[in-house]
Design an enzyme around this catalytic site. Structure first.
Site, PDB file in Angstrom:
ATOM      1  N   LYS A 207       0.766  -1.234  -0.042  1.00 46.82           N
ATOM      2  CA  LYS A 207      -0.041   0.093  -0.091  1.00 46.82           C
ATOM      3  C   LYS A 207       0.822   1.189   0.036  1.00 46.82           C
ATOM      4  CE  LYS A 207      -4.508  -0.788  -0.312  1.00 46.82           C
ATOM      5  NZ  LYS A 207      -5.496  -1.128   0.620  1.00 46.82           N
ATOM      6  N   ASN A 444     -11.537  -9.839  -3.337  1.00 46.32           N
ATOM      7  CA  ASN A 444     -10.253  -9.834  -3.848  1.00 46.32           C
ATOM      8  C   ASN A 444      -9.665 -11.262  -3.057  1.00 46.32           C
ATOM      9  OD1 ASN A 444      -9.597  -7.742  -5.712  1.00 46.32           O
ATOM     10  ND2 ASN A 444      -9.465  -6.352  -4.055  1.00 46.32           N
ATOM     11  N   ASN A 488     -10.854  -0.227  -8.284  1.00 48.61           N
ATOM     12  CA  ASN A 488      -9.481  -0.672  -7.236  1.00 48.61           C
ATOM     13  C   ASN A 488      -9.460   0.648  -6.275  1.00 48.61           C
ATOM     14  OD1 ASN A 488      -6.800  -0.790  -6.300  1.00 48.61           O
ATOM     15  ND2 ASN A 488      -6.302  -2.231  -7.945  1.00 48.61           N
TER      16      ASN A 488
END
Length: 588
Positions: A207, A444, A488
């Site tokens: 991230k 996901n 996303n």
């Protein structure tokens, strides 16, 4: 190396003056110390020679010029050729494309990040669409599952229960002081893969790489943290390569006290304006932590708020294709955890803003299905608190297909974490009462998606507007090519973080998330719509992030929550000027 005795410590009594460590004089007697004698780890602070080449912040590999090689004692340590950063980038991409296993690409990129930081970020920025699935979902999920086996060097800060009572001291061990963004996980709910404990570190690391590449936050201002309170994953507890505490998870008061100490230490060490992003916490902790600290810290939960913001952006953009407003829709969710309820709440809030109706009324357009069926009023007493606002008057319905036929939604959203749950019957039912059904399969990684892009387009005869959480390849159907959109979170959180930092925000508010959603939706072009996309291409992500940062910053100033005063005249230019550039610097 020198044979001159005057250049060697008088305390060094061995005749072997070259030492055993590769020809370097053992000045401090470390090589002749017995195993039970203590030695001190010494380091040099001069950025030259091997030290310079081994520092990822400054290493340029073969791009050091002749002048730099002379000035920094690099001559002879590198081959004579000088390769520009662009040539190095082409070489690394060529090598990466030779790997057929995605995890090998992931490991090669992590090695590059530890070796040459600027080249890593230039690679990621210039090839974002190709490399995003490698550094983040879906490949990062496999990396976390195998983190103990592939672990080489720590890339973040590990804070375990062993450090209870001294978390502030642990934070001070991190070499960088000017931290602006922390991504923290306790590893209990990694993607759709469950409890991976300490091995969840791959998520904060990934991230924060995207915060830098996509949002322009300096790498030195980013800190990945894993809170290790144990794991309930028996496989990991019995794995000799597991890198975390081998004990069951702490719960209740012990967990709450530990997290509270962490949050207080973060604020004490880094100040009021450090952004703490909670990542992949289990539902019961995620909602509680966000609720508890949103009034005292600058906190953000990407699974609840980031997912909600990016999905809302896609829905807002899709209305341009459908010629409707959000209030005209009926929404049905499969999955009522932090992602599902977070998205639902932000949609209800946006409809409330658009129509002026109270949020209790706008929530009635949104229905949720959990593992026990449709959430209805008769179940209210047994529901967790975050599901209760979605318990509407209706007969109980056990299955998703039954709920679809009863509610007749125009939008079907999957946040269940369970693959293949949007069956052929479910998708065909959506197509019977919608000209263009909106189908978002958001779970996901790819294997957990509720349906594939190909299934959505085929079962609706090419009429679906589809987006997913993980990437899918283009689909050919009936002579037409469909490009599936990807809802996303990477679209939102880097720009949001930049906007918060740029404005000196001290708190995160829902209005900032709505501003981010609208800014993202506004950047979807007619050309994108024509290809079936409801999100702009990732190739323009830095421009997108700058616009989102400007909108978030604007809202922060409007709400009186900005501390960087006065307000800049042009927030987009301000955002662009703040962004980290990975281009090599010239050294004196």
């Amino acid at each position: 190396m020198s044979s001159n005795p005057t250049q060697i410590s008088e305390d060094y009594v061995s005749d072997n003056r070259s030492g055993v460590g590769g020809g370097i004089s053992d000045v401090y007697g470390e090589d002749i110390a017995t195993l039970d004698q203590l030695v001190t780890p010494w380091v040099t602070s001069v950025a030259s020679g091997c030290t310079l080449m081994r520092d990822p912040r400054y290493n340029k590999g073969l791009a050091f010029t002749d002048k730099e090689r002379d000035a920094h004692y690099l001559t002879g340590l590198l081959p004579p050729v000088i390769l520009s950063q662009d040539v190095q980038e082409r070489k690394v991409m060529h090598n990466l494309r030779q790997y057929t296993v995605p995890l090998q690409r992931y490991m090669a990129l992590m090695d590059l990040q530890e070796r040459n930081e600027r080249l890593f970020y230039k690679l990621l920025i210039d090839n974002v669409e190709e490399l995003l699935p490698v550094v983040y979902t879906p490949t990062v999920g496999e990396a976390c599952q195998k983190y103990g086996s592939i672990f080489r060097r720590p890339q973040g800060l590990y804070i375990s229960l062993k450090e209870k009572g001294k978390i502030l001291e642990v934070l001070k061990n991190w070499p960088q002081r000017g931290i602006q963004v922390i991504v923290v996980t306790d590893g209990e709910r990694i993607l759709g893969l469950g409890d991976l404990g300490c091995q969840g570190m791959g998520i904060p690391v990934g991230k924060l790489s995207l915060y830098t590449a996509l949002g322009g936050i300096r790498p030195s201002a980013c800190l990945p943290i894993t809170i290790d309170v144990g794991t309930n994953n028996e496989k990991l507890l019995n794995d000799e390569f597991y890198i975390g505490l081998k004990q069951k998870r702490a719960t209740g008061e012990e967990y709450a006290e530990f997290l509270h100490e962490f949050m207080c230490a973060v604020k004490q060490n880094y100040g009021e304006k450090v952004l703490v992003q909670f990542e992949d916490f289990a539902n019961h902790h995620a909602f509680e932590l966000l609720s508890k600290y949103s009034s005292s810290h600058l906190v953000f939960n990407d699974d609840i708020q980031g997912t909600a913001s990016v999905v809302l952006a896609g829905l807002i953009a899709a209305q341009k294709v459908l010629g409707k407003s959000l209030a005209d829709h009926t929404f049905l969710f499969l999955g009522a955890g932090e992602a599902g309820t977070g998205i639902a709440e932000l949609i209800a809030l946006q409809i409330s803003r658009e129509t002026g109706k109270p949020i209790d009324e706008t929530r009635k357009k949104i229905w949720l299905v959990d593992s026990k069926g449709l959430i209805v009023s008769s179940r209210k007493e047994s529901l967790q608190h975050f599901k209760q606002p979605w318990a509407h008057d209706h007969e109980p319905v056990k299955e998703l297909l039954g709920a679809v036929n009863a509610i007749k939604p125009t939008v079907l959203i999957g946040t269940s974490g369970v693959g293949k749950t949007f069956t052929k019957e479910v998708v065909e039912a959506m197509a019977t009462f919608n000209e263009k059904p909106l189908i978002l399969a958001l779970s996901n990684p790819t294997s957990q998606a509720e349906c594939t892009a190909e299934e959505a387009y085929t079962w609706t005869k090419g009429r679906a507007i589809f987006a997913s959480g993980s990437p899918f390849d283009p689909v050919e159907y009936d002579g037409k090519t469909f490009l599936p959109g990807q809802a996303n979170n990477c679209y939102i959180f880097p720009g949001l973080g930049l906007g918060l930092i740029m404005s000196g925000a001290i708190r995160v508010r829902d209005d900032m998330l709505l501003a981010a959603s609208e800014a993202l939706a506004s950047q979807v072009t007619e050309e994108n719509f024509a290809k079936g996309l409801i999100y702009p291409p990732f190739a323009n992500i830095r421009k997108i992030s700058a616009n989102i940062a400007a909108s978030v910053g604007d809202k922060t100033y409007e709400l009186g929550l900005a501390s960087n005063l006065p307000r800049p005249k042009d927030l987009v230019k301000m955002a662009e000027s703040c962004m980290y550039s990975p281009v090599y610097r010239n050294f004196r």
